[in-house]
Write a protein that holds these residues in place. Structure first.
Motif, PDB file in Angstrom:
ATOM      1  N   ARG A 109       8.533 -68.922   5.642  1.00 38.25           N
ATOM      2  CA  ARG A 109       9.240 -67.693   6.021  1.00 38.25           C
ATOM      3  C   ARG A 109       8.550 -66.481   5.421  1.00 38.25           C
ATOM      4  NH1 ARG A 109      14.402 -68.214   8.578  1.00 38.25           N
ATOM      5  NH2 ARG A 109      14.444 -70.337   9.399  1.00 38.25           N
ATOM      6  N   LEU A 110       8.488 -65.418   6.224  1.00 37.29           N
ATOM      7  CA  LEU A 110       7.952 -64.130   5.801  1.00 37.29           C
ATOM      8  C   LEU A 110       9.069 -63.103   5.843  1.00 37.29           C
ATOM      9  CD1 LEU A 110       5.561 -62.039   5.352  1.00 37.29           C
ATOM     10  CD2 LEU A 110       5.419 -61.933   7.857  1.00 37.29           C
ATOM     11  N   ALA A 111       9.234 -62.329   4.775  1.00 39.92           N
ATOM     12  CA  ALA A 111      10.224 -61.247   4.743  1.00 39.92           C
ATOM     13  C   ALA A 111       9.494 -59.931   4.469  1.00 39.92           C
ATOM     14  CB  ALA A 111      11.280 -61.499   3.682  1.00 39.92           C
ATOM     15  N   ILE A 112       9.783 -58.925   5.288  1.00 36.62           N
ATOM     16  CA  ILE A 112       9.136 -57.621   5.155  1.00 36.62           C
ATOM     17  C   ILE A 112      10.185 -56.567   4.861  1.00 36.62           C
ATOM     18  CG2 ILE A 112       7.709 -55.899   6.296  1.00 36.62           C
ATOM     19  CD1 ILE A 112       6.604 -58.030   8.098  1.00 36.62           C
ATOM     20  N   VAL A 113       9.947 -55.790   3.813  1.00 37.94           N
ATOM     21  CA  VAL A 113      10.816 -54.667   3.454  1.00 37.94           C
ATOM     22  C   VAL A 113      10.019 -53.391   3.686  1.00 37.94           C
ATOM     23  CG1 VAL A 113      12.167 -53.581   1.629  1.00 37.94           C
ATOM     24  CG2 VAL A 113      11.974 -56.078   1.708  1.00 37.94           C
ATOM     25  N   VAL A 114      10.483 -52.541   4.601  1.00 34.48           N
ATOM     26  CA  VAL A 114       9.768 -51.299   4.918  1.00 34.48           C
ATOM     27  C   VAL A 114      10.759 -50.146   5.057  1.00 34.48           C
ATOM     28  CG1 VAL A 114       7.800 -52.381   6.073  1.00 34.48           C
ATOM     29  CG2 VAL A 114       9.837 -51.799   7.384  1.00 34.48           C
ATOM     30  N   PRO A 115      10.301 -48.924   4.866  1.00 31.32           N
ATOM     31  CA  PRO A 115      11.188 -47.773   5.091  1.00 31.32           C
ATOM     32  C   PRO A 115      11.641 -47.715   6.546  1.00 31.32           C
ATOM     33  CG  PRO A 115       9.164 -47.115   3.954  1.00 31.32           C
ATOM     34  CD  PRO A 115       8.958 -48.510   4.402  1.00 31.32           C
ATOM     35  N   ASN A 116      12.896 -47.376   6.745  1.00 34.56           N
ATOM     36  CA  ASN A 116      13.450 -47.238   8.081  1.00 34.56           C
ATOM     37  C   ASN A 116      13.136 -45.849   8.626  1.00 34.56           C
ATOM     38  OD1 ASN A 116      14.959 -47.256  10.425  1.00 34.56           O
ATOM     39  ND2 ASN A 116      16.942 -47.282   9.394  1.00 34.56           N
ATOM     40  N   ARG A 117      12.517 -45.799   9.783  1.00 38.70           N
ATOM     41  CA  ARG A 117      12.136 -44.520  10.386  1.00 38.70           C
ATOM     42  C   ARG A 117      13.343 -43.601  10.590  1.00 38.70           C
ATOM     43  NH1 ARG A 117       7.768 -42.631  12.959  1.00 38.70           N
ATOM     44  NH2 ARG A 117       6.710 -44.650  12.816  1.00 38.70           N
ATOM     45  N   ARG A 118      14.535 -44.191  10.807  1.00 41.20           N
ATOM     46  CA  ARG A 118      15.733 -43.394  11.065  1.00 41.20           C
ATOM     47  C   ARG A 118      16.520 -43.090   9.786  1.00 41.20           C
ATOM     48  NH1 ARG A 118      16.255 -47.324  15.487  1.00 41.20           N
ATOM     49  NH2 ARG A 118      15.647 -46.316  17.443  1.00 41.20           N
ATOM     50  N   GLY A 119      16.087 -43.610   8.658  1.00 39.66           N
ATOM     51  CA  GLY A 119      16.847 -43.456   7.421  1.00 39.66           C
ATOM     52  C   GLY A 119      16.463 -42.223   6.625  1.00 39.66           C
ATOM     53  N   ILE A 120      17.276 -41.891   5.633  1.00 41.87           N
ATOM     54  CA  ILE A 120      17.037 -40.716   4.791  1.00 41.87           C
ATOM     55  C   ILE A 120      15.892 -40.961   3.817  1.00 41.87           C
ATOM     56  CG2 ILE A 120      18.057 -39.207   3.049  1.00 41.87           C
ATOM     57  CD1 ILE A 120      20.766 -39.686   4.338  1.00 41.87           C
ATOM     58  N   TRP A 121      15.783 -42.178   3.298  1.00 37.99           N
ATOM     59  CA  TRP A 121      14.791 -42.453   2.264  1.00 37.99           C
ATOM     60  C   TRP A 121      13.366 -42.175   2.745  1.00 37.99           C
ATOM     61  CZ3 TRP A 121      15.642 -44.598  -2.767  1.00 37.99           C
ATOM     62  CH2 TRP A 121      16.996 -44.778  -3.085  1.00 37.99           C
ATOM     63  N   PHE A 129       9.993 -45.052  -1.063  1.00 40.10           N
ATOM     64  CA  PHE A 129      10.023 -45.375   0.357  1.00 40.10           C
ATOM     65  C   PHE A 129       9.767 -44.152   1.231  1.00 40.10           C
ATOM     66  CE2 PHE A 129      12.522 -48.795  -1.576  1.00 40.10           C
ATOM     67  CZ  PHE A 129      11.860 -49.893  -1.047  1.00 40.10           C
ATOM     68  N   GLY A 130       9.366 -43.045   0.608  1.00 37.39           N
ATOM     69  CA  GLY A 130       9.000 -41.854   1.358  1.00 37.39           C
ATOM     70  C   GLY A 130       7.508 -41.742   1.577  1.00 37.39           C
ATOM     71  N   GLN A 131       6.769 -42.835   1.275  1.00 36.43           N
ATOM     72  CA  GLN A 131       5.321 -42.847   1.415  1.00 36.43           C
ATOM     73  C   GLN A 131       4.930 -43.801   2.544  1.00 36.43           C
ATOM     74  OE1 GLN A 131       3.903 -40.683  -0.742  1.00 36.43           O
ATOM     75  NE2 GLN A 131       5.940 -40.380  -1.639  1.00 36.43           N
ATOM     76  N   GLY A 132       3.840 -43.516   3.214  1.00 40.22           N
ATOM     77  CA  GLY A 132       3.335 -44.417   4.243  1.00 40.22           C
ATOM     78  C   GLY A 132       4.082 -44.284   5.565  1.00 40.22           C
ATOM     79  N   ARG A 133       3.896 -45.295   6.405  1.00 40.96           N
ATOM     80  CA  ARG A 133       4.432 -45.262   7.759  1.00 40.96           C
ATOM     81  C   ARG A 133       5.746 -46.041   7.840  1.00 40.96           C
ATOM     82  NH1 ARG A 133       1.724 -48.058  13.156  1.00 40.96           N
ATOM     83  NH2 ARG A 133       3.436 -47.564  14.574  1.00 40.96           N
ATOM     84  N   PRO A 134       6.845 -45.384   8.212  1.00 47.37           N
ATOM     85  CA  PRO A 134       8.121 -46.099   8.360  1.00 47.37           C
ATOM     86  C   PRO A 134       8.179 -46.841   9.695  1.00 47.37           C
ATOM     87  CG  PRO A 134       8.439 -43.789   8.827  1.00 47.37           C
ATOM     88  CD  PRO A 134       6.995 -43.934   8.431  1.00 47.37           C
ATOM     89  N   TYR A 135       9.102 -47.780   9.802  1.00 52.79           N
ATOM     90  CA  TYR A 135       9.240 -48.595  11.011  1.00 52.79           C
ATOM     91  C   TYR A 135      10.705 -48.718  11.395  1.00 52.79           C
ATOM     92  CZ  TYR A 135       4.434 -50.399  10.441  1.00 52.79           C
ATOM     93  OH  TYR A 135       3.071 -50.526  10.331  1.00 52.79           O
ATOM     94  N   THR A 136      10.949 -48.866  12.683  1.00 49.83           N
ATOM     95  CA  THR A 136      12.261 -49.310  13.154  1.00 49.83           C
ATOM     96  C   THR A 136      12.223 -50.832  13.240  1.00 49.83           C
ATOM     97  OG1 THR A 136      11.636 -49.258  15.495  1.00 49.83           O
ATOM     98  CG2 THR A 136      12.516 -47.214  14.531  1.00 49.83           C
ATOM     99  N   THR A 137      13.392 -51.458  13.379  1.00 55.61           N
ATOM    100  CA  THR A 137      13.406 -52.920  13.505  1.00 55.61           C
ATOM    101  C   THR A 137      12.701 -53.354  14.791  1.00 55.61           C
ATOM    102  OG1 THR A 137      15.623 -52.756  14.476  1.00 55.61           O
ATOM    103  CG2 THR A 137      15.487 -53.256  12.128  1.00 55.61           C
ATOM    104  N   GLY A 138      12.819 -52.561  15.857  1.00 51.48           N
ATOM    105  CA  GLY A 138      12.129 -52.894  17.094  1.00 51.48           C
ATOM    106  C   GLY A 138      10.613 -52.859  16.937  1.00 51.48           C
ATOM    107  N   GLN A 139      10.105 -51.865  16.222  1.00 54.01           N
ATOM    108  CA  GLN A 139       8.668 -51.783  15.983  1.00 54.01           C
ATOM    109  C   GLN A 139       8.193 -52.960  15.127  1.00 54.01           C
ATOM    110  OE1 GLN A 139       8.634 -47.854  14.228  1.00 54.01           O
ATOM    111  NE2 GLN A 139       7.923 -46.901  16.132  1.00 54.01           N
TER     112      GLN A 139
END
Length: 226
Positions: A109-121, A129-139
């Motif tokens: 199993r692989l688990a990925i934690v990334v900033p949410n593009r729609r979130g405040i952080w 989590f304000g650094q780099g490229r954020p993602y939506t779950t669909g992306q």
């Protein structure tokens, strides 16, 4: 508090890793500690661009400095892989994902934690989590499928906005529970779990580096033909 909220969701995903080998990539050490007592082995790989820190402070070191596209680990050697502060900051997304596919055991199993593009952080640079490229779950789901992984579950964490307010922090658990139930779209981070798609892979050698040419079963061809 942010670590606690993310750990809570990860522990719900992986409630028991007894006898398994767990790899963290990026800056995953704050989230690996709960697995130390039960996993057969825990390893933290930190990209060269990020630098490496000794961890844990007690006992033998479990961190290594390496290229996220060329990890010094055998094929199919890890049962669980956790990415934190890795996917959003790498410049070699496809290379890293293929390397994770190589290292992950069949059925792992692989688990990925990334900033949410729609979130405040993701909108505030003062947070990690304000650094780099954020993602939506669909992306994230599309990225995983494009790199031979199958998404199996997703959740959110960090519904509490970045704050030092003691009143807000005391209410963090209630806010988190409410957000998970009704407002998952606006989580601060997205957490997606995926399994490895089993394909035939033809090994390529380029100097001292190893490459992999994934080919769907039934369509394999030799390297010389390709």
């Amino acid at each position: 508090m942010a670590q606690r909220m993310i750990r809570r969701q990860l522990r719900m995903l992986w409630s028991d890793v007894s006898g398994q080998r767990v790899l963290g990539v990026g800056f995953a050490t704050p989230y690996l500690r709960p697995f130390l007592a039960e996993a057969e082995r825990v390893v933290a790989a930190m990209p060269a661009s990020q630098g490496v820190l000794p961890w844990p402070p007690e006992g033998p070191g479990m961190t290594l400095l390496g290229d996220e596209t060329d990890l010094p680990l055998p094929d199919r050697s890890m049962d669980r892989i956790l990415l934190v502060h890795a996917l959003e900051s790498t410049e070699q997304v496809r290379g890293m994902m293929r390397e994770l596919w190589r290292v992950l055991a069949d059925g792992g199993r692989l688990a990925i934690v990334v900033p949410n593009r729609r979130g405040i952080w993701a909108r505030l640079e003062r947070t990690p989590f304000g650094q780099g490229r954020p993602y939506t779950t669909g992306q994230l789901a599309r990225l995983l499928r494009d790199n031979m992984f199958t998404p199996v579950s997703s959740c959110g964490a960090l519904f509490l906005p970045p704050t030092n307010s003691r009143v807000m922090l005391r209410s963090a658990m209630a806010i988190e529970n409410l957000g998970c139930r009704w407002f998952e779209t606006f989580a601060g981070v997205n957490i997606v779990e995926a399994t490895k798609q089993i394909y035939a892979a033809t090994g390529l050698r380029q100097g001292k580096r190893r490459g992999y040419l994934p080919v769907a079963q039934g369509f394999s061809r030799s390297v010389s033909e390709s």
